[in-house]
Design a protein around this motif. Structure first.
Motif, PDB file in Angstrom:
ATOM      1  N   GLY A 167       0.829  -1.203   0.000  1.00  0.00           N
ATOM      2  CA  GLY A 167       0.000   0.000   0.000  1.00  0.00           C
ATOM      3  C   GLY A 167       0.858   1.244   0.000  1.00  0.00           C
ATOM      4  N   GLU A 168       0.424   2.268   0.735  1.00  0.00           N
ATOM      5  CA  GLU A 168       1.168   3.522   0.873  1.00  0.00           C
ATOM      6  C   GLU A 168       1.630   4.058  -0.480  1.00  0.00           C
ATOM      7  N   ASN A 169       0.673   4.164  -1.403  1.00  0.00           N
ATOM      8  CA  ASN A 169       0.978   4.661  -2.732  1.00  0.00           C
ATOM      9  C   ASN A 169      -0.285   5.284  -3.302  1.00  0.00           C
ATOM     10  N   SER A 170      -0.256   5.658  -4.564  1.00  0.00           N
ATOM     11  CA  SER A 170      -1.431   6.245  -5.199  1.00  0.00           C
ATOM     12  C   SER A 170      -2.522   5.195  -5.371  1.00  0.00           C
ATOM     13  N   ALA A 171      -3.744   5.647  -5.529  1.00  0.00           N
ATOM     14  CA  ALA A 171      -4.856   4.722  -5.735  1.00  0.00           C
ATOM     15  C   ALA A 171      -4.639   3.886  -6.998  1.00  0.00           C
ATOM     16  N   GLN A 172      -4.113   4.498  -8.048  1.00  0.00           N
ATOM     17  CA  GLN A 172      -3.862   3.758  -9.287  1.00  0.00           C
ATOM     18  C   GLN A 172      -2.827   2.660  -9.075  1.00  0.00           C
ATOM     19  N   TRP A 173      -1.719   2.998  -8.380  1.00  0.00           N
ATOM     20  CA  TRP A 173      -0.694   1.983  -8.109  1.00  0.00           C
ATOM     21  C   TRP A 173      -1.277   0.844  -7.300  1.00  0.00           C
ATOM     22  N   MET A 174      -2.038   1.149  -6.256  1.00  0.00           N
ATOM     23  CA  MET A 174      -2.606   0.105  -5.406  1.00  0.00           C
ATOM     24  C   MET A 174      -3.568  -0.776  -6.194  1.00  0.00           C
ATOM     25  N   ARG A 175      -4.366  -0.184  -7.071  1.00  0.00           N
ATOM     26  CA  ARG A 175      -5.311  -0.961  -7.876  1.00  0.00           C
ATOM     27  C   ARG A 175      -4.559  -1.910  -8.814  1.00  0.00           C
ATOM     28  N   GLU A 176      -3.531  -1.411  -9.493  1.00  0.00           N
ATOM     29  CA  GLU A 176      -2.762  -2.248 -10.413  1.00  0.00           C
ATOM     30  C   GLU A 176      -1.978  -3.322  -9.666  1.00  0.00           C
ATOM     31  N   ASN A 177      -1.430  -2.962  -8.519  1.00  0.00           N
ATOM     32  CA  ASN A 177      -0.686  -3.911  -7.700  1.00  0.00           C
ATOM     33  C   ASN A 177      -1.569  -5.075  -7.266  1.00  0.00           C
ATOM     34  N   ILE A 178      -2.754  -4.771  -6.806  1.00  0.00           N
ATOM     35  CA  ILE A 178      -3.673  -5.816  -6.350  1.00  0.00           C
ATOM     36  C   ILE A 178      -4.090  -6.715  -7.510  1.00  0.00           C
ATOM     37  N   ALA A 179      -4.364  -6.112  -8.658  1.00  0.00           N
ATOM     38  CA  ALA A 179      -4.748  -6.916  -9.823  1.00  0.00           C
ATOM     39  C   ALA A 179      -3.640  -7.897 -10.200  1.00  0.00           C
ATOM     40  N   SER A 180      -2.387  -7.455 -10.137  1.00  0.00           N
ATOM     41  CA  SER A 180      -1.266  -8.334 -10.486  1.00  0.00           C
ATOM     42  C   SER A 180      -1.096  -9.443  -9.461  1.00  0.00           C
ATOM     43  N   MET A 181      -1.173  -9.111  -8.171  1.00  0.00           N
ATOM     44  CA  MET A 181      -1.060 -10.154  -7.141  1.00  0.00           C
ATOM     45  C   MET A 181      -2.186 -11.165  -7.274  1.00  0.00           C
ATOM     46  N   ASP A 182      -3.397 -10.683  -7.494  1.00  0.00           N
ATOM     47  CA  ASP A 182      -4.538 -11.591  -7.647  1.00  0.00           C
ATOM     48  C   ASP A 182      -4.370 -12.494  -8.868  1.00  0.00           C
ATOM     49  N   SER A 183      -3.802 -11.945  -9.945  1.00  0.00           N
ATOM     50  CA  SER A 183      -3.626 -12.743 -11.159  1.00  0.00           C
ATOM     51  C   SER A 183      -2.651 -13.897 -10.948  1.00  0.00           C
ATOM     52  N   LEU A 184      -1.740 -13.731  -9.992  1.00  0.00           N
ATOM     53  CA  LEU A 184      -0.761 -14.776  -9.682  1.00  0.00           C
ATOM     54  C   LEU A 184      -1.214 -15.681  -8.541  1.00  0.00           C
ATOM     55  N   GLY A 185      -2.358 -15.401  -7.957  1.00  0.00           N
ATOM     56  CA  GLY A 185      -2.844 -16.193  -6.834  1.00  0.00           C
ATOM     57  C   GLY A 185      -2.073 -15.955  -5.560  1.00  0.00           C
ATOM     58  N   ILE A 186      -1.527 -14.746  -5.396  1.00  0.00           N
ATOM     59  CA  ILE A 186      -0.736 -14.413  -4.215  1.00  0.00           C
ATOM     60  C   ILE A 186      -1.595 -13.611  -3.242  1.00  0.00           C
ATOM     61  N   GLY A 187      -1.746 -14.095  -2.040  1.00  0.00           N
ATOM     62  CA  GLY A 187      -2.505 -13.394  -1.018  1.00  0.00           C
ATOM     63  C   GLY A 187      -1.762 -12.168  -0.522  1.00  0.00           C
ATOM     64  N   TRP A 188      -2.514 -11.217   0.028  1.00  0.00           N
ATOM     65  CA  TRP A 188      -1.895  -9.950   0.442  1.00  0.00           C
ATOM     66  C   TRP A 188      -2.708  -9.319   1.558  1.00  0.00           C
ATOM     67  N   ALA A 189      -2.060  -8.409   2.281  1.00  0.00           N
ATOM     68  CA  ALA A 189      -2.718  -7.620   3.327  1.00  0.00           C
ATOM     69  C   ALA A 189      -2.387  -6.155   3.099  1.00  0.00           C
ATOM     70  N   HIS A 190      -3.399  -5.319   3.164  1.00  0.00           N
ATOM     71  CA  HIS A 190      -3.205  -3.882   2.934  1.00  0.00           C
ATOM     72  C   HIS A 190      -2.702  -3.205   4.201  1.00  0.00           C
ATOM     73  N   TRP A 191      -1.709  -2.336   4.031  1.00  0.00           N
ATOM     74  CA  TRP A 191      -1.243  -1.492   5.124  1.00  0.00           C
ATOM     75  C   TRP A 191      -1.717  -0.063   4.845  1.00  0.00           C
ATOM     76  N   THR A 192      -2.508   0.513   5.696  1.00  0.00           N
ATOM     77  CA  THR A 192      -2.990  -0.039   6.939  1.00  0.00           C
ATOM     78  C   THR A 192      -4.498   0.192   6.998  1.00  0.00           C
ATOM     79  N   TYR A 193      -5.143  -0.310   8.044  1.00  0.00           N
ATOM     80  CA  TYR A 193      -6.592  -0.168   8.122  1.00  0.00           C
ATOM     81  C   TYR A 193      -6.997   1.269   8.438  1.00  0.00           C
ATOM     82  N   LYS A 194      -6.348   1.885   9.420  1.00  0.00           N
ATOM     83  CA  LYS A 194      -6.655   3.278   9.732  1.00  0.00           C
ATOM     84  C   LYS A 194      -5.460   3.930  10.409  1.00  0.00           C
ATOM     85  N   ARG A 195      -5.311   5.215  10.179  1.00  0.00           N
ATOM     86  CA  ARG A 195      -4.260   5.972  10.858  1.00  0.00           C
ATOM     87  C   ARG A 195      -4.613   7.454  10.858  1.00  0.00           C
ATOM     88  N   TYR A 196      -3.867   8.191  11.640  1.00  0.00           N
ATOM     89  CA  TYR A 196      -4.115   9.621  11.780  1.00  0.00           C
ATOM     90  C   TYR A 196      -3.703  10.375  10.516  1.00  0.00           C
TER      91      TYR A 196
END
Length: 246
Positions: A167-196
């Motif tokens: 995570g910790e990037n632009s919305a476009q980067w995060m969207r593309e990153n997730i699509a690529s991980m999902d295409s490879l069947g690689i599980g992931w966890a987003h950082w982070t759920y909430k912060r100040y």
């Protein structure tokens, strides 16, 4: 829902990055190993003893983001081997995540065949600022934060892999990153759920109002703003990472 128990801030500090360490001085986990490695080993022994039959736990992440370790990966390997042995000796069969050096991404001298027992291991990568291509590689085959290396490492050693933070990037980067991980069947966890923050950020939610660092006089306000009902949605991040929840 399953829980991952994560030693996120290690006693003595898992490196020089004090932002992720429970340390009075950097690298005490390594430079005063006789104290702090004994502490972390005792902690995991008690966790294993208590939770070994608890099916709600997906796996243990036994040491988060080791970094800048004196001596490199060999002392890291030795500590992880100690922790694995301690957990297994308690009769605990949960899967165990190992994290390499360089903030959980580098695995020279830490391949699965170097551990015993080596069943039930999960290998971690943390992806920040990497390429979003599923084919991107690093010349070092054991540096696995690029997806091409991560998939090849998993195939080569027949071990599961998991992106423990990203995570910790632009919305476009995060969207593309997730699509690529999902295409490879690689599980992931987003950082982070909430912060100040005062403005939208890469977390799913942000906490508004006074910050804990503003001092004791505002603690009542800080506490009142912590519940989810008071949090503010980061809509761009949610649309990119978890559109089902918007």
């Amino acid at each position: 829902m399953y829980v991952i128990l994560d030693m996120h801030a290690a006693p003595g500090g898992q490196g020089t990055d004090v932002a992720i360490a429970d340390a009075l001085w950097p690298n005490n986990l390594w430079e005063n190993a006789w104290v702090y490695q004994d502490v972390i080993n005792r902690i995991w022994k008690q966790i294993a003893r208590r939770y070994k039959a608890d099916g709600r736990i997906a796996f243990y992440d036994i040491l988060n983001e080791p970094n800048n370790i004196p001596g490199g990966n060999p002392p890291l390997h030795d500590l992880l081997q100690t922790l694995i042995t301690t957990i297994r000796n308690e009769g605990d069969n949960h899967m165990i995540m190992v994290e390499g050096s360089a903030w959980g991404n580098q695995y020279n001298y830490m391949e699965p065949y170097t551990f015993s027992p080596n069943w039930g291991l999960v290998y971690n990568a943390h992806r920040y600022g990497c390429s979003t291509s599923p084919y991107a590689t690093n010349p070092d085959q054991n540096q696995i934060n690029e997806l091409g290396n991560l998939k090849a490492f998993s195939d080569r050693y027949q071990v599961p892999v998991f992106v423990g933070e990203t995570g910790e990037n632009s919305a476009q980067w995060m969207r593309e990153n997730i699509a690529s991980m999902d295409s490879l069947g690689i599980g992931w966890a987003h950082w982070t759920y909430k912060r100040y923050d005062w403005q939208e950020n890469a977390a799913l939610l942000r906490i508004g109002g006074a910050w804990p660092t503003d001092g004791a006089s505002v603690m009542a306000e800080v506490i009142s703003n912590l519940p989810f009902s008071k949090n503010i949605k980061n809509t761009n991040t949610i649309n990119a990472v978890a559109p089902i929840y918007k």
